[in-house]
Design a protein around this motif. Structure first.
Motif, short mmCIF file in Angstrom:
data_model
loop_
_atom_site.label_atom_id
_atom_site.label_comp_id
_atom_site.label_asym_id
_atom_site.label_seq_id
_atom_site.Cartn_x
_atom_site.Cartn_y
_atom_site.Cartn_z
N LYS A 33 0.94 -1.17 -0.04
CA LYS A 33 0.07 -0.12 0.02
C LYS A 33 0.97 1.38 -0.04
O LYS A 33 1.72 1.52 0.99
CB LYS A 33 -0.99 0.06 1.18
N VAL A 34 0.93 1.92 -1.24
CA VAL A 34 2.07 2.97 -1.31
C VAL A 34 1.79 4.18 -0.60
O VAL A 34 0.56 4.81 -0.86
CB VAL A 34 2.21 3.26 -2.84
N ALA A 35 2.84 4.67 0.14
CA ALA A 35 2.62 5.81 0.94
C ALA A 35 3.30 7.20 0.22
O ALA A 35 3.16 8.26 0.40
CB ALA A 35 3.22 5.75 2.29
N ALA A 36 4.33 6.68 -0.50
CA ALA A 36 5.46 7.56 -1.37
C ALA A 36 5.80 6.75 -2.51
O ALA A 36 6.14 5.53 -2.53
CB ALA A 36 6.41 8.29 -0.50
N ALA A 37 5.89 7.32 -3.67
CA ALA A 37 6.63 6.82 -4.94
C ALA A 37 7.49 7.93 -5.56
O ALA A 37 7.16 9.20 -5.60
CB ALA A 37 5.48 6.44 -5.98
N VAL A 68 9.13 2.75 -4.42
CA VAL A 68 7.94 2.78 -3.73
C VAL A 68 8.30 2.50 -2.24
O VAL A 68 9.32 1.66 -1.80
CB VAL A 68 6.68 1.90 -4.14
N ALA A 69 7.29 3.32 -1.35
CA ALA A 69 7.52 2.85 0.31
C ALA A 69 6.12 2.69 0.70
O ALA A 69 5.05 3.48 0.28
CB ALA A 69 8.32 3.80 0.99
N GLY A 70 5.82 2.14 1.58
CA GLY A 70 4.66 2.32 2.15
C GLY A 70 4.51 0.65 3.12
O GLY A 70 5.61 0.25 3.64
N THR A 71 3.52 -0.02 3.21
CA THR A 71 3.09 -1.08 4.16
C THR A 71 2.57 -2.30 3.42
O THR A 71 1.87 -2.14 2.42
CB THR A 71 1.80 -0.66 5.12
N VAL A 72 3.24 -3.20 3.69
CA VAL A 72 2.90 -4.85 3.11
C VAL A 72 1.46 -5.18 3.19
O VAL A 72 1.06 -5.12 4.46
CB VAL A 72 3.85 -5.88 3.27
N ASP A 73 0.52 -5.08 2.45
CA ASP A 73 -0.84 -5.49 2.83
C ASP A 73 -1.32 -6.68 2.13
O ASP A 73 -2.42 -7.42 2.21
CB ASP A 73 -1.89 -4.45 2.50
N ALA A 74 -0.30 -7.36 1.27
CA ALA A 74 -0.75 -8.82 0.85
C ALA A 74 0.44 -9.45 0.44
O ALA A 74 1.33 -9.04 0.01
CB ALA A 74 -1.86 -8.53 -0.36
N LEU A 75 0.35 -10.84 0.45
CA LEU A 75 1.49 -11.63 0.09
C LEU A 75 1.05 -12.63 -0.89
O LEU A 75 0.14 -13.22 -0.99
CB LEU A 75 1.89 -12.74 1.33
N GLY A 76 2.21 -12.97 -1.83
CA GLY A 76 2.11 -13.87 -2.86
C GLY A 76 2.18 -15.23 -2.15
O GLY A 76 2.89 -15.34 -1.07
N GLU A 77 2.28 -16.26 -2.82
CA GLU A 77 2.38 -17.78 -2.47
C GLU A 77 4.02 -17.89 -2.13
O GLU A 77 4.81 -17.48 -2.95
CB GLU A 77 2.08 -18.87 -3.60
N GLY A 78 4.38 -18.41 -0.99
CA GLY A 78 5.54 -18.82 -0.76
C GLY A 78 6.24 -17.66 -0.15
O GLY A 78 7.69 -17.81 0.45
N THR A 79 5.88 -16.45 -0.09
CA THR A 79 6.50 -15.35 0.69
C THR A 79 6.55 -15.60 2.23
O THR A 79 5.41 -15.65 2.61
CB THR A 79 5.60 -14.16 0.38
N ASP A 80 7.52 -15.08 2.84
CA ASP A 80 7.69 -15.08 4.21
C ASP A 80 6.59 -14.38 4.75
O ASP A 80 6.29 -13.03 4.72
CB ASP A 80 9.00 -14.39 4.61
N PRO A 81 5.73 -14.93 5.71
CA PRO A 81 4.77 -14.22 6.22
C PRO A 81 5.05 -13.03 7.36
O PRO A 81 4.15 -12.09 7.38
CB PRO A 81 3.95 -15.26 7.14
N SER A 82 6.18 -12.96 7.65
CA SER A 82 6.72 -11.72 8.58
C SER A 82 6.82 -10.61 7.74
O SER A 82 6.63 -9.50 8.62
CB SER A 82 8.03 -12.09 9.03
#
Length: 332
Positions: A33-37, A68-82
């Motif tokens: 979720k982009v806060a700055a680009a 880009v900078a912002g907050t991770v709001d979704a993950l793809g398959e196999g991505t570290d959940p942290s």
């Protein structure tokens, strides 16, 4: 989501603000979720269909932007959940998509952000900051150094001035117009001069007296770059990382023959591209880590020129006409 799209190569007005489908992260990716680009001068060339370090878009329409900078709001398959919910910054590499409310990035490109580092500042450091530190790999600055920085009010120029002052060097910053000159002076330059005044080289020589510049960080080329190089003494270094132009007759690469270099007793080196990455150990991520660490510690303080995402065309026009100071950043 709302995003900026380019439907046809051309002027800034070809950038349109519109509603498009939300992107979905693939395997090993995240959605931010982009806060700055970030907006780069290269973006303006790609918008017109020109090629350079990055190829022009093969298919249109496209969403420009690679920082880009912002907050991770979704993950793809196999991505570290942290990663979910973390504030991050990333350079997207060859894949655009940054001028948007949501952007997809490979998890391997992410950097977690400390709470005290702003999103816009992080975007400035992931691109402009890493390039600045890449440039500085090729020079040793200290109290005996006299550094000339054309375009000293720009994103890279601002950081070069700060770094050189931190190293104890004498810094001469060139900028266009009183407002930019004042900003360069506030940023710590020992001397700030207006390159639009024909007498600026004489102003610098009067300040230096019997001393000569030891390094020129040249991103403008043309007549302004050549006048800056004329300030170098024997053993001086001309570090080239662009030729964007500053004065009315600039915008061309500044090159010298081997005979000219020998006569002047100086060296000239283009430090962009593979040579910079090799110097960084073959991994541009090393420069990103160093740039973000410097910003987090406060030793480098990026200047940011903000525009709303909807005004991306205005941001491009301002960048092309040298109407900005610092790193240009879009805020959704």
């Amino acid at each position: 989501m709302r995003a900026i799209r380019l439907h046809a190569f051309g002027p800034a007005e070809t950038l349109t603000y519109e509603e498009i489908e939300d992107p979905a992260p693939g395997p090993g990716q995240v959605r931010i979720k982009v806060a700055a680009a970030g907006v780069h001068l290269l973006d303006t060339a790609l918008r017109e269909g020109m090629t350079g370090p990055f190829p022009a878009p093969a298919e249109l329409p496209t969403v420009p932007g690679r920082e880009v900078a912002g907050t991770v709001d979704a993950l793809g398959e196999g991505t570290d959940p942290s990663w979910l919910g973390k504030r991050v910054v990333a350079h997207l590499g060859m894949a655009p998509g940054g001028y948007a409310e949501l952007a997809v990035a490979d998890a391997a490109r992410l950097h977690a952000l400390p709470g005290h580092l702003g999103d816009a500042e992080a975007v400035a450091m992931i691109g402009t900051g890493r390039t600045t530190l890449g440039i500085l790999q090729f020079t040793d600055l200290g109290p005996d150094a006299i550094a000339v920085v054309p375009a000293a009010a720009g994103g890279i120029g601002t950081l070069l001035v700060q770094y050189a002052k931190n190293a104890g060097a004498t810094v001469i910053g060139l900028a266009g117009g009183p407002e930019k000159v004042a900003r360069v002076r506030e940023n710590g330059a020992d001397l700030a001069v207006d390159y639009t005044e024909p007498t600026w080289p004489e102003q610098v020589r009067a300040y230096l007296g019997d001393r000569a510049a030891t390094v020129v960080y040249d991103s403008v080329g043309g007549t302004t770059g050549r006048a800056a190089v004329d300030l170098l003494g024997k053993g001086g270094r001309h570090i080239v990382f662009g030729w964007s132009g500053a004065g009315p007759h600039d915008g061309e690469p500044l090159t010298f023959t081997e005979e000219e270099l020998r006569e002047r007793g100086i060296t000239s080196k283009n430090v962009l591209g593979p040579v910079m990455i090799r110097k960084a150990g073959g991994d541009v991520r090393n420069l990103e880590l160093a740039a973000l660490a410097a910003a987090s510690a406060g030793t480098l303080r990026p200047a940011v020129h903000r525009f709303p995402l909807a005004e991306a065309a205005k941001a491009h026009r301002a960048l092309e006409t040298r109407g900005t100071m610092g790193k240009v950043v879009l805020i959704p």
